[in-house]
Design an enzyme around this catalytic site. Sequence first.
Site, short mmCIF file in Angstrom:
data_model
loop_
_atom_site.label_atom_id
_atom_site.label_comp_id
_atom_site.label_asym_id
_atom_site.label_seq_id
_atom_site.Cartn_x
_atom_site.Cartn_y
_atom_site.Cartn_z
N GLY A 208 7.64 4.20 2.24
CA GLY A 208 6.81 3.00 2.03
C GLY A 208 5.68 3.30 1.06
O GLY A 208 5.71 4.30 0.35
N ASN A 209 4.69 2.44 1.03
CA ASN A 209 3.50 2.70 0.19
C ASN A 209 2.29 2.03 0.83
O ASN A 209 2.41 1.34 1.83
CB ASN A 209 3.73 2.25 -1.25
CG ASN A 209 4.01 0.77 -1.34
OD1 ASN A 209 3.16 -0.05 -1.07
ND2 ASN A 209 5.26 0.41 -1.69
N TYR A 210 1.13 2.24 0.23
CA TYR A 210 -0.13 1.81 0.84
C TYR A 210 -0.50 0.35 0.61
O TYR A 210 -1.59 -0.08 0.98
CB TYR A 210 -1.28 2.68 0.33
CG TYR A 210 -1.23 4.11 0.80
CD1 TYR A 210 -1.21 4.40 2.15
CD2 TYR A 210 -1.22 5.17 -0.11
CE1 TYR A 210 -1.18 5.72 2.60
CE2 TYR A 210 -1.18 6.48 0.32
CZ TYR A 210 -1.17 6.75 1.68
OH TYR A 210 -1.14 8.03 2.12
N ALA A 276 4.29 -4.33 -4.20
CA ALA A 276 4.50 -2.94 -4.61
C ALA A 276 5.89 -2.54 -4.13
O ALA A 276 6.07 -2.09 -3.00
CB ALA A 276 3.43 -2.05 -3.98
#
Length: 402
Positions: A208-210, A276
């Site tokens: 995943g990402n932030y 994102a």
Amino acid sequence: MLKGKKIILGITGSIAAYKACYIIRGLIKQGAEVQVVITPAGKEFITPITLSALTSKPVISEFFAQRDGTWNSHVDLGLWADAVLIAPATASTIGKMANGIADNMLITTYLSAKAPVFVAPAMDLDMFAHPATQKNLDILRSYGNHIIEPGTGELASHLVGKGRMEEPENIIRVLDEFFASSDELSGKKVMITAGPTYEKIDPVRFIGNYSSGKMGFALAEECARRGAQVTLITGPVQLKTQHSGIIRVDVESAEEMYEAAQAHFPDADAGILCAAVADYRPATVADKKIKREKEEELTLHLRATQDIAASLGAIKRKQQCLVGFALETNNEQQNAEGKLERKNFDFIVLNSLNDAGAGFRHDTNKISIIDRKGRTDYSLKSKTEVAQDIIDCLVATLSPNF
Ligand code: C5P
């Protein structure tokens, strides 16, 4: 924007009732007319004399004004108002509103009101987090009521958590912004992608990402406020939408986001790609949890995901507008210009991880907008204000096409 607006302020039995005085002061300062309707429990926390002195109006709390049968018409009150604001709203009042339990003057007024309703909850953290309260708030959202989320901090119980009523100046700002809404995008459909994507490794892990989704959600609210019909395709986030003009589509992976975007974009006037999206996903997803082995290394094979932006850029019609985002760590201008061309964007919003307060998880952002004519730099602002700048640009880009 609040000048001349008639506002019913509902006050209920919470210690935050004292903050209602500041709300009244702020609203009146901006030229609004305020009529207080207070519940019996509310009067235990703040006296009607204080409130009537501040509003220059008698405070209403009983069904009957006098014993001779003169009654306070909740129907007239409900129709009089341009907005109903319930601040503070206790768990009990929220529950009664959600279920139509009209046992006091405030709830009957709420049920009679045709005006937009704003609710600012105030309660202890466990009461706020309880599924019953959350379910009732979801019901109010489904009625189109605007929930002004409480803040996190020290509560009257001295416990620390989420439940303290939003500060008066922010509550007033929410109302002010609401009345500032325009019809610039009325009749237009806008598709927005937001948040991160999760790419499954096995049944319990993902890449995943932030991304928090805050920027995409702010854009969705801003478009809806200007009259657009918004489809918000979002990855996994902890956010809720406020405006009733937003249709939310929840997805998890880049592939699901791609499918949803492909389905909704052809029908839209504009697409804003704020998500994102993972560029790579595991080539295979293990069907059982991957166990720790003796080897020191584990190799994951990754495969490129679909570039949603490029795929929409390829099918974009002449009248459609496509807006992209670029979060860069180096060569920002050059990279952003490259994406503008490659993905066939009309303009691209550049935010740099090098700017303090900009990018993931922050409530603020600092952007530049790059189109084929050049670059405009903006100062550090709240994501709500940044959304206004971006949508101003979208409106200007769409105008010649219609
Ligand atoms: O190339 P890069 O990922 O930096 O481009 C960012 C822009 O492309 C953003 O608008 C993002 O939402 C979009 N994007 C996309 N699909 C991907 C990757 C990025 O829509 N798979």
